[in-house]
Design a protein around this motif. Structure first.
Motif, PDB file in Angstrom:
ATOM      1  N   HIS A 149      14.131 -13.838   5.840  1.00 45.32           N
ATOM      2  CA  HIS A 149      15.332 -13.695   5.021  1.00 45.32           C
ATOM      3  C   HIS A 149      16.369 -14.764   5.335  1.00 45.32           C
ATOM      4  N   GLY A 150      16.601 -15.014   6.611  1.00 49.42           N
ATOM      5  CA  GLY A 150      17.526 -16.073   7.022  1.00 49.42           C
ATOM      6  C   GLY A 150      18.946 -15.622   7.274  1.00 49.42           C
ATOM      7  N   ASP A 151      19.312 -14.424   6.826  1.00 51.20           N
ATOM      8  CA  ASP A 151      20.659 -13.911   7.074  1.00 51.20           C
ATOM      9  C   ASP A 151      20.663 -12.388   6.931  1.00 51.20           C
ATOM     10  N   LEU A 152      19.647 -11.745   7.498  1.00 49.30           N
ATOM     11  CA  LEU A 152      19.558 -10.295   7.343  1.00 49.30           C
ATOM     12  C   LEU A 152      20.574  -9.616   8.253  1.00 49.30           C
ATOM     13  N   ARG A 153      21.425  -8.823   7.647  1.00 45.96           N
ATOM     14  CA  ARG A 153      22.467  -8.083   8.348  1.00 45.96           C
ATOM     15  C   ARG A 153      22.723  -6.801   7.569  1.00 45.96           C
ATOM     16  N   PRO A 154      23.381  -5.796   8.181  1.00 41.88           N
ATOM     17  CA  PRO A 154      23.585  -4.512   7.493  1.00 41.88           C
ATOM     18  C   PRO A 154      24.272  -4.619   6.131  1.00 41.88           C
ATOM     19  N   SER A 155      25.142  -5.602   5.946  1.00 44.38           N
ATOM     20  CA  SER A 155      25.840  -5.735   4.664  1.00 44.38           C
ATOM     21  C   SER A 155      24.937  -6.274   3.559  1.00 44.38           C
ATOM     22  N   ARG A 184      17.935 -15.082  14.456  1.00 47.13           N
ATOM     23  CA  ARG A 184      19.079 -15.323  13.565  1.00 47.13           C
ATOM     24  C   ARG A 184      19.920 -14.047  13.392  1.00 47.13           C
ATOM     25  N   THR A 185      19.259 -12.907  13.156  1.00 47.74           N
ATOM     26  CA  THR A 185      19.994 -11.651  13.004  1.00 47.74           C
ATOM     27  C   THR A 185      20.694 -11.278  14.305  1.00 47.74           C
ATOM     28  N   TYR A 186      20.038 -11.494  15.419  1.00 50.33           N
ATOM     29  CA  TYR A 186      20.650 -11.218  16.724  1.00 50.33           C
ATOM     30  C   TYR A 186      21.882 -12.097  16.935  1.00 50.33           C
ATOM     31  N   LEU A 187      21.787 -13.377  16.558  1.00 50.02           N
ATOM     32  CA  LEU A 187      22.925 -14.285  16.685  1.00 50.02           C
ATOM     33  C   LEU A 187      24.086 -13.835  15.809  1.00 50.02           C
ATOM     34  N   ASN A 193      30.973 -10.030  16.969  1.00 42.78           N
ATOM     35  CA  ASN A 193      31.475  -9.130  18.027  1.00 42.78           C
ATOM     36  C   ASN A 193      30.781  -7.769  18.011  1.00 42.78           C
ATOM     37  N   ALA A 194      29.492  -7.802  17.718  1.00 45.60           N
ATOM     38  CA  ALA A 194      28.704  -6.569  17.712  1.00 45.60           C
ATOM     39  C   ALA A 194      27.567  -6.699  18.732  1.00 45.60           C
ATOM     40  N   LYS A 195      27.925  -7.078  19.953  1.00 43.04           N
ATOM     41  CA  LYS A 195      26.907  -7.346  20.983  1.00 43.04           C
ATOM     42  C   LYS A 195      26.069  -6.111  21.276  1.00 43.04           C
ATOM     43  N   ASP A 196      26.713  -4.937  21.372  1.00 42.93           N
ATOM     44  CA  ASP A 196      25.962  -3.717  21.666  1.00 42.93           C
ATOM     45  C   ASP A 196      24.951  -3.420  20.559  1.00 42.93           C
ATOM     46  N   ASP A 197      25.379  -3.607  19.312  1.00 40.70           N
ATOM     47  CA  ASP A 197      24.455  -3.411  18.190  1.00 40.70           C
ATOM     48  C   ASP A 197      23.312  -4.428  18.270  1.00 40.70           C
ATOM     49  N   GLY A 198      23.656  -5.649  18.659  1.00 38.38           N
ATOM     50  CA  GLY A 198      22.642  -6.695  18.781  1.00 38.38           C
ATOM     51  C   GLY A 198      21.614  -6.365  19.846  1.00 38.38           C
ATOM     52  N   GLU A 199      22.073  -5.821  20.959  1.00 41.14           N
ATOM     53  CA  GLU A 199      21.149  -5.458  22.033  1.00 41.14           C
ATOM     54  C   GLU A 199      20.212  -4.343  21.581  1.00 41.14           C
ATOM     55  N   TYR A 200      20.762  -3.353  20.893  1.00 40.10           N
ATOM     56  CA  TYR A 200      19.911  -2.266  20.409  1.00 40.10           C
ATOM     57  C   TYR A 200      18.931  -2.796  19.365  1.00 40.10           C
ATOM     58  N   TYR A 201      19.421  -3.660  18.478  1.00 37.90           N
ATOM     59  CA  TYR A 201      18.569  -4.260  17.448  1.00 37.90           C
ATOM     60  C   TYR A 201      17.411  -5.032  18.082  1.00 37.90           C
ATOM     61  N   MET A 202      17.721  -5.862  19.071  1.00 41.63           N
ATOM     62  CA  MET A 202      16.679  -6.670  19.713  1.00 41.63           C
ATOM     63  C   MET A 202      15.629  -5.775  20.371  1.00 41.63           C
ATOM     64  N   LYS A 203      16.074  -4.758  21.094  1.00 44.24           N
ATOM     65  CA  LYS A 203      15.130  -3.849  21.753  1.00 44.24           C
ATOM     66  C   LYS A 203      14.283  -3.113  20.730  1.00 44.24           C
TER      67      LYS A 203
END
Length: 248
Positions: A149-155, A184-187, A193-203
């Motif tokens: 996708h290249g820019d997959l995010r919740p929005s 890319r999504t993790y970045l 400023n959603a580091k906690d969400d990023g960590e959960y997403y990566m795991k």
């Protein structure tokens, strides 16, 4: 064409709803080639089994390029996460499931992700040695042809009232290595400023896809370098710190 109902605004585009149509209007001077390429990308993804809004028209209004597509009624995953914070991790899990569904697709005519990243690294402001090292690193990564996708995010995920999901904004889609798309999504999480969400997403992704986190992280320097080309001065120092971490 009714342009009275604004549903979103970005730096260089405004998005309107006109009944059952979504109208994305680009600012004056926006590249004609980029607009047509975005519409072409979306049309190509329509040929997969993914749920995506169909492109209906590409035109000009008041000398601005416009892409008209289907309007999808529902709420984004981002809106649902805000409304139901206790369910946030479940929504992130669903984002991962949708992303894995995207990666299962094939779309041969899409731009190659490796070529796009190589070009963006060349356009970055990093010194020649860093660019060379990044491009060498990129060339050494495994070559795949999965839809990214290249820019997959919740929005960019809309959930309809009947629970069906639709995937929006295919302007950055390529074919390549799925882990680059995950990086890319993790970045994006880190930059918003959603580091906690990023960590959960990566795991969540690494567990569901049975992929080592270290493998995904090998793409971080590459996607950070490509992000730096956007010229956001507030992001540049953060991205530079990622790029300048040498991996052995």
């Amino acid at each position: 064409m009714d342009l009275s109902n604004i549903i979103a605004q970005r730096e260089n585009k405004t998005i309107y709803r006109d009944g059952d149509k979504c109208i994305k209007m680009f600012c004056h001077g926006y590249s004609k080639a980029d607009v047509l390429n975005e519409a072409l990308n979306a049309a190509r993804v329509e040929e997969t089994s993914l749920n995506v809004p169909k492109v209906l028209e590409v035109t000009m209004v008041d000398e601005c390029w416009v892409i008209v597509s289907e309007y999808i009624e529902g709420k984004t995953l981002k809106e649902l996460m805000i409304e139901n914070p206790a369910e946030k991790n479940n929504y992130i899990d669903r984002l991962v499931d949708i992303q894995m569904e995207i990666h299962e697709q094939e779309c041969p005519l899409l731009t190659n992700h490796r070529d796009k990243m190589f070009r963006k690294i060349s356009l970055s402001d990093f010194d020649p040695m860093t660019k060379y090292e990044l491009q060498t690193h990129l060339n050494g990564m495994p070559r795949h042809n999965k839809v990214c996708h290249g820019d997959l995010r919740p929005s960019n995920i809309v959930i309809t009232p009947d629970g069906k999901h639709y995937i929006l904004d295919w302007s950055h889609v390529t074919k390549g290595n799925a882990s680059a798309d995950v990086a890319r999504t993790y970045l994006v999480c880190l930059l918003t400023n959603a580091k906690d969400d990023g960590e959960y997403y990566m795991k969540s992704f690494c567990r569901k896809a049975d992929t080592p986190r270290a493998y995904v992280e090998k793409w971080l320097r590459i996607v950070a370098a490509s992000q730096s080309v956007k010229g956001n001065k507030e992001e540049y120092d953060f991205l530079s710190n990622i790029v300048n971490v040498v991996q052995f």
